[in-house]
Design a protein around this motif. Structure first.
Motif, PDB file in Angstrom:
ATOM      1  N   ARG A  22       0.648  -3.505  -5.320  1.00  0.00           N
ATOM      2  CA  ARG A  22      -0.348  -4.342  -4.628  1.00  0.00           C
ATOM      3  C   ARG A  22       0.270  -5.200  -3.533  1.00  0.00           C
ATOM      4  O   ARG A  22      -0.281  -5.302  -2.437  1.00  0.00           O
ATOM      5  CB  ARG A  22      -1.105  -5.208  -5.630  1.00  0.00           C
ATOM      6  CG  ARG A  22      -1.974  -4.390  -6.572  1.00  0.00           C
ATOM      7  CD  ARG A  22      -2.645  -5.237  -7.619  1.00  0.00           C
ATOM      8  NE  ARG A  22      -1.642  -5.914  -8.437  1.00  0.00           N
ATOM      9  CZ  ARG A  22      -1.931  -6.801  -9.389  1.00  0.00           C
ATOM     10  NH1 ARG A  22      -3.196  -7.114  -9.639  1.00  0.00           N
ATOM     11  NH2 ARG A  22      -0.975  -7.357 -10.093  1.00  0.00           N
ATOM     12  N   CYS A  23       1.399  -5.812  -3.801  1.00  0.00           N
ATOM     13  CA  CYS A  23       2.040  -6.650  -2.786  1.00  0.00           C
ATOM     14  C   CYS A  23       2.494  -5.806  -1.601  1.00  0.00           C
ATOM     15  O   CYS A  23       2.356  -6.221  -0.450  1.00  0.00           O
ATOM     16  CB  CYS A  23       3.207  -7.427  -3.389  1.00  0.00           C
ATOM     17  SG  CYS A  23       3.947  -8.613  -2.241  1.00  0.00           S
ATOM     18  N   ASP A  24       3.015  -4.603  -1.868  1.00  0.00           N
ATOM     19  CA  ASP A  24       3.428  -3.706  -0.780  1.00  0.00           C
ATOM     20  C   ASP A  24       2.229  -3.370   0.111  1.00  0.00           C
ATOM     21  O   ASP A  24       2.336  -3.349   1.339  1.00  0.00           O
ATOM     22  CB  ASP A  24       4.035  -2.426  -1.350  1.00  0.00           C
ATOM     23  CG  ASP A  24       5.229  -2.712  -2.223  1.00  0.00           C
ATOM     24  OD1 ASP A  24       6.355  -2.650  -1.729  1.00  0.00           O
ATOM     25  OD2 ASP A  24       5.013  -3.018  -3.419  1.00  0.00           O
ATOM     26  N   TYR A  25       1.090  -3.111  -0.525  1.00  0.00           N
ATOM     27  CA  TYR A  25      -0.151  -2.841   0.206  1.00  0.00           C
ATOM     28  C   TYR A  25      -0.542  -4.053   1.059  1.00  0.00           C
ATOM     29  O   TYR A  25      -0.897  -3.918   2.231  1.00  0.00           O
ATOM     30  CB  TYR A  25      -1.261  -2.489  -0.795  1.00  0.00           C
ATOM     31  CG  TYR A  25      -2.633  -2.448  -0.192  1.00  0.00           C
ATOM     32  CD1 TYR A  25      -3.094  -1.312   0.456  1.00  0.00           C
ATOM     33  CD2 TYR A  25      -3.458  -3.561  -0.268  1.00  0.00           C
ATOM     34  CE1 TYR A  25      -4.358  -1.279   1.018  1.00  0.00           C
ATOM     35  CE2 TYR A  25      -4.729  -3.538   0.296  1.00  0.00           C
ATOM     36  CZ  TYR A  25      -5.168  -2.401   0.939  1.00  0.00           C
ATOM     37  OH  TYR A  25      -6.418  -2.380   1.506  1.00  0.00           O
ATOM     38  N   GLU A  26      -0.470  -5.236   0.464  1.00  0.00           N
ATOM     39  CA  GLU A  26      -0.854  -6.452   1.185  1.00  0.00           C
ATOM     40  C   GLU A  26       0.077  -6.732   2.362  1.00  0.00           C
ATOM     41  O   GLU A  26      -0.378  -7.151   3.439  1.00  0.00           O
ATOM     42  CB  GLU A  26      -0.891  -7.635   0.213  1.00  0.00           C
ATOM     43  CG  GLU A  26      -2.015  -7.515  -0.803  1.00  0.00           C
ATOM     44  CD  GLU A  26      -1.795  -8.294  -2.084  1.00  0.00           C
ATOM     45  OE1 GLU A  26      -2.705  -8.253  -2.930  1.00  0.00           O
ATOM     46  OE2 GLU A  26      -0.716  -8.918  -2.262  1.00  0.00           O
ATOM     47  N   ILE A  27       1.364  -6.481   2.181  1.00  0.00           N
ATOM     48  CA  ILE A  27       2.308  -6.676   3.292  1.00  0.00           C
ATOM     49  C   ILE A  27       2.030  -5.672   4.403  1.00  0.00           C
ATOM     50  O   ILE A  27       2.062  -6.013   5.587  1.00  0.00           O
ATOM     51  CB  ILE A  27       3.766  -6.572   2.789  1.00  0.00           C
ATOM     52  CG1 ILE A  27       4.099  -7.775   1.896  1.00  0.00           C
ATOM     53  CG2 ILE A  27       4.738  -6.489   3.961  1.00  0.00           C
ATOM     54  CD1 ILE A  27       5.418  -7.649   1.151  1.00  0.00           C
ATOM     55  N   LEU A  28       1.730  -4.433   4.042  1.00  0.00           N
ATOM     56  CA  LEU A  28       1.443  -3.422   5.062  1.00  0.00           C
ATOM     57  C   LEU A  28       0.149  -3.735   5.810  1.00  0.00           C
ATOM     58  O   LEU A  28       0.102  -3.611   7.035  1.00  0.00           O
ATOM     59  CB  LEU A  28       1.382  -2.032   4.434  1.00  0.00           C
ATOM     60  CG  LEU A  28       1.122  -0.862   5.392  1.00  0.00           C
ATOM     61  CD1 LEU A  28       2.100  -0.851   6.572  1.00  0.00           C
ATOM     62  CD2 LEU A  28       1.179   0.454   4.634  1.00  0.00           C
ATOM     63  N   THR A  29      -0.892  -4.164   5.107  1.00  0.00           N
ATOM     64  CA  THR A  29      -2.117  -4.517   5.823  1.00  0.00           C
ATOM     65  C   THR A  29      -1.903  -5.764   6.682  1.00  0.00           C
ATOM     66  O   THR A  29      -2.469  -5.864   7.777  1.00  0.00           O
ATOM     67  CB  THR A  29      -3.311  -4.711   4.867  1.00  0.00           C
ATOM     68  OG1 THR A  29      -2.957  -5.654   3.857  1.00  0.00           O
ATOM     69  CG2 THR A  29      -3.749  -3.393   4.252  1.00  0.00           C
TER      70      THR A  29
END
Length: 174
Positions: A22-29
């Motif tokens: 989830r954090c990886d997704y949030e950083i990418l967005t």
């Protein structure tokens, strides 16, 4: 092992377990929203549209941790904008091209690639048992397509010809 948590931590989820994407997704967005803001600054003629997309990307940011807050009509709007760009760029590209051109087209190409990274991350999250709404997959795929077509449109507007790419690994069918 207890991890050190800095009192200056930039984001509270940075220490999430390595299997929690989830954090990886949030950083990418977050990165994509930042890149879209940069592109909006470089494209005054498309500024409002790009800032609207920027806002949608930020709305998608918390979708894996909370819920999908993107509305169906917003995804439909992005689909319509992508289709409009497809019509605008018809005939400009009929083969693979290098991700190159004018500076602003290059930013659009980076966003295109980040859109694909976003889709891949969503699949990995879902394959690990995470819940991903179908509409979020649609949104992420539309982002990649939109930014590819935008790169073509920007190169055309900036008078830069696309550079065809012939792969040595995937030769043309005979």
């Amino acid at each position: 092992m207890k991890l050190y948590r800095s009192p200056y931590e930039a984001y509270p989820f940075l220490s999430d377990a390595d299997g929690d994407l989830r954090c990886d997704y949030e950083i990418l967005t977050d990165r994509m929203a930042s890149e879209t803001g940069l592109l909006a600054a470089l494209c005054p003629e498309r500024r409002d549209e790009l800032l609207a997309i920027d806002e949608l990307i930020y709305h998608a940011n918390a979708s894996l941790r909370t819920f999908l807050s993107l509305k169906p009509e917003e995804i439909d709007w992005l689909r319509a904008r992508t289709e409009a760009l497809e019509a605008e760029t018809a005939g400009l590209c009929d083969r693979f091209v290098l991700p190159a051109g004018s500076p602003r087209a290059c930013v659009a190409h980076v966003l295109r690639t980040d859109g694909k990274r976003l889709v891949r991350l969503l699949y990995r999250f879902a394959q690990r048992g995470g819940k991903v709404e179908d509409a979020l997959f649609d949104f992420a795929n539309l982002l990649s397509g939109y930014f590819f077509l935008l790169a073509l449109a920007l190169n055309h507007a900036d008078g830069v010809s696309e550079r065809p790419f012939e792969s040595r690994n995937y030769p043309k069918a005979k």
